[in-house]
Design a protein around this motif. Structure first.
Motif, PDB file in Angstrom:
ATOM      1  N   PHE A  39      21.620  16.186  24.881  1.00  0.00           N
ATOM      2  CA  PHE A  39      21.313  15.281  23.782  1.00  0.00           C
ATOM      3  C   PHE A  39      22.265  14.085  23.776  1.00  0.00           C
ATOM      4  N   VAL A  40      23.522  14.311  24.182  1.00  0.00           N
ATOM      5  CA  VAL A  40      24.457  13.178  24.256  1.00  0.00           C
ATOM      6  C   VAL A  40      23.974  12.171  25.300  1.00  0.00           C
ATOM      7  N   THR A  58      21.009  10.466  23.898  1.00  0.00           N
ATOM      8  CA  THR A  58      21.422   9.552  22.849  1.00  0.00           C
ATOM      9  C   THR A  58      22.065   8.302  23.417  1.00  0.00           C
ATOM     10  N   LEU A  59      22.835   8.477  24.481  1.00  0.00           N
ATOM     11  CA  LEU A  59      23.482   7.323  25.094  1.00  0.00           C
ATOM     12  C   LEU A  59      22.457   6.356  25.665  1.00  0.00           C
ATOM     13  N   GLU A  60      21.423   6.900  26.309  1.00  0.00           N
ATOM     14  CA  GLU A  60      20.387   6.028  26.874  1.00  0.00           C
ATOM     15  C   GLU A  60      19.536   5.409  25.777  1.00  0.00           C
ATOM     16  N   ALA A  61      18.981   6.263  24.901  1.00  0.00           N
ATOM     17  CA  ALA A  61      18.145   5.729  23.823  1.00  0.00           C
ATOM     18  C   ALA A  61      18.970   4.890  22.859  1.00  0.00           C
ATOM     19  N   GLY A  62      20.232   5.308  22.663  1.00  0.00           N
ATOM     20  CA  GLY A  62      21.093   4.601  21.724  1.00  0.00           C
ATOM     21  C   GLY A  62      21.364   3.172  22.126  1.00  0.00           C
ATOM     22  N   VAL A  63      21.437   2.921  23.440  1.00  0.00           N
ATOM     23  CA  VAL A  63      21.699   1.548  23.861  1.00  0.00           C
ATOM     24  C   VAL A  63      20.501   0.662  23.561  1.00  0.00           C
ATOM     25  N   PHE A  64      19.286   1.220  23.639  1.00  0.00           N
ATOM     26  CA  PHE A  64      18.101   0.451  23.255  1.00  0.00           C
ATOM     27  C   PHE A  64      18.019   0.296  21.741  1.00  0.00           C
ATOM     28  N   ILE A  65      18.447   1.327  21.006  1.00  0.00           N
ATOM     29  CA  ILE A  65      18.473   1.217  19.547  1.00  0.00           C
ATOM     30  C   ILE A  65      19.534   0.201  19.111  1.00  0.00           C
ATOM     31  N   MET A 101      26.106  13.329  31.669  1.00  0.00           N
ATOM     32  CA  MET A 101      26.455  12.759  30.367  1.00  0.00           C
ATOM     33  C   MET A 101      27.516  11.671  30.515  1.00  0.00           C
ATOM     34  N   LEU A 102      28.528  11.940  31.326  1.00  0.00           N
ATOM     35  CA  LEU A 102      29.587  10.948  31.538  1.00  0.00           C
ATOM     36  C   LEU A 102      29.058   9.728  32.289  1.00  0.00           C
TER      37      LEU A 102
END
Length: 468
Positions: free
Chosen positions: A261-262, A265-272, A408-409
């Motif tokens: 999930f991290v 989240t990191l991938e989707a989060g950068v688009f968000i 993840m890293l």
């Protein structure tokens, strides 16, 4: 790319074309319904965007804020319950039916534990959006949308767990049929509840969220019925003693799912985060960004489905202790997805002016300006298509081996240290605006694709060394 090999008593030997063709056929057979299921999910969201676009640019921009806020929370649960895919696949590959049942049961528990708190946070969507600097009018509209969408958090997570269960058994088509039934139901309900047709109230943007919730609940009910009563799934009795906890399995799901999930989240989060940056630029860039992302997400669903198939295929190979099959499964899936995305890159470039016009009427308000900017952003979407597919499938292959911490890293470094930093610098410091933001996003995806593919090569070689 490695040429594919097989282990024999004499050591590694080149794999025959027949073995590779068989692997390609097995991957396509598994990936096709999974990819079509993902495309169906995107079709539902695209229907929402198309219909909300008829309400105007403000409603479309508010929907973008609401959808991304919902997804930011949903992706936490999605990542956790995604751990059931490799765990169930490995148990099935090892012939452990009891393990499949326990993984699925605890996956449903995990969806409940995560979905309920997420719904509570979504109830405060409007003040949270205002607090991070979004326009008060858009935040209020987004809050209306989230007030009805929040009820689908748990059903949506349970649907993922059930899809992982049927896919682990090499029968993903039932999930596809459920999705195909849900698409027209969603379209009719969104149309009726947004605009007030068929005797239903006119709810505007909130109607789209309510329609999505109703459809998700109906879909999970049907998928659960299939999993409980249809063959071959009923033999696994996934609801038997549902109340009984299996704490080691639940801890395993959270331990494996947390890095997943991290990374998600990191991938989707950068688009968000890009949505937030676009919001600072104004309504036109924000609406154009949402259209371009929505179009790009449609093409991404195919490699995303292939990535899910790669997780299952690699997981099966891990369960039966087959390093040659593991390597073939991963590289064949990566090659298949990259080839598909190369075709999509050409398609996006050639249709970059036509596709955005489907979302907004150019004659209404600032529609022409939004469409023109979206067409420009689609040029950059075309550039990162192959990288986006390659990184997703490589990560899916690594999940099949339970390798989740290093990916993840890699995601943190690629998407944020490089991608987001470059997006901010190019968008604001260099003054390129929306185009600069997308340059940064494309660079982050390209770096992730390179590093994740190198990681898969290294990890598959480790399995070979262990077998030898």
């Amino acid at each position: 790319m490695p040429d594919g090999t097989a282990i024999t008593a004499a050591g590694p030997v080149p794999a025959s074309r027949g073995i590779l063709r068989a692997e390609l056929g097995a991957t396509v057979k598994l990936a096709l319904p999974m990819a079509l299921t993902q495309l169906g999910q995107t079709a539902m969201l695209t229907t929402d965007v198309l219909l909300l676009g008829r309400l105007g640019a403000d409603s479309l921009a508010a929907a973008a804020l609401g959808m991304n806020f919902f997804f930011l929370l949903f992706i936490v649960g999605m990542g956790i319950v995604t751990a059931t895919a490799p765990l169930a696949a490995q148990a099935h590959g090892a012939g452990d039916a009891r393990g499949v049942r326990r993984v699925t049961r605890m996956g449903l528990w995990a969806g409940l534990f995560i979905g309920l708190p997420s719904s509570l946070v979504l109830a405060y969507g409007e003040p949270i959006l205002v607090a991070i600097g979004q326009d008060a009018k858009l935040a209020a509209l987004a809050g209306e949308y989230l007030s009805t969408l929040l009820w689908c958090s748990v059903p949506a997570l349970w649907l993922i767990v059930l899809r992982n269960f049927v896919a682990a058994l090499n029968h993903p088509r039932s999930a596809l049929w459920v999705m195909l039934a849900g698409i027209p139901m969603n379209g009719i309900l969104v149309y009726a509840l947004v605009f007030g047709h068929f005797g239903l109230p006119e709810m505007g943007i909130a109607g789209a969220g309510l329609a999505t919730t109703i459809v998700q609940i109906a879909m999970v009910a049907v998928q659960l019925a299939v999993a409980v009563w249809a063959k071959p799934f009923r033999d696994y009795r996934i609801l038997a003693r549902f109340w009984r906890a299996d704490w080691p399995k639940l801890r395993r799901i959270f331990a494996l799912g947390t890095p997943i999930f991290v990374a998600f989240t990191l991938e989707a989060g950068v688009f968000i985060a890009a949505v937030v940056l676009m919001g600072w630029l104004g309504t036109v860039p924000l609406a154009a960004h949402q259209i371009a992302v929505q179009i790009a997400s449609v093409t991404f669903m195919v490699p995303f489905g292939i990535a899910q198939a790669a997780t299952v295929r690699v997981g099966h190979a891990v369960g039966r202790r087959d390093p040659a099959g593991l390597r073939r499964a991963g590289w064949v899936a990566i090659a298949l997805g990259t080839a598909f995305m190369a075709l999509m890159a050409i398609m996006l470039y050639l249709t970059r002016f036509d596709l955005p016009a489907l979302f907004l009427d150019e004659a209404v308000g600032n529609g022409a300006e939004v469409v023109a900017m979206a067409a420009t952003l689609l040029v950059f979407a075309a550039l990162f298509q192959m990288a986006d597919g390659a990184q997703a499938i490589a990560m899916g292959s690594l999940r099949g081996m339970n390798d989740v911490r290093m990916p993840m890293l890699i995601a943190a470094f690629s998407y944020w240290a490089v991608g987001f930093s470059l997006a901010y610098a190019m968008g604001f410091t260099a003054g390129l605006g929306a185009v600069g933001i997308w340059i940064g996003l494309a660079a982050g995806l390209a770096l992730a694709a390179l590093l994740l593919n190198l990681r898969f090569r290294r990890m598959s070689n480790r399995h070979y060394a262990a077998a030898a």
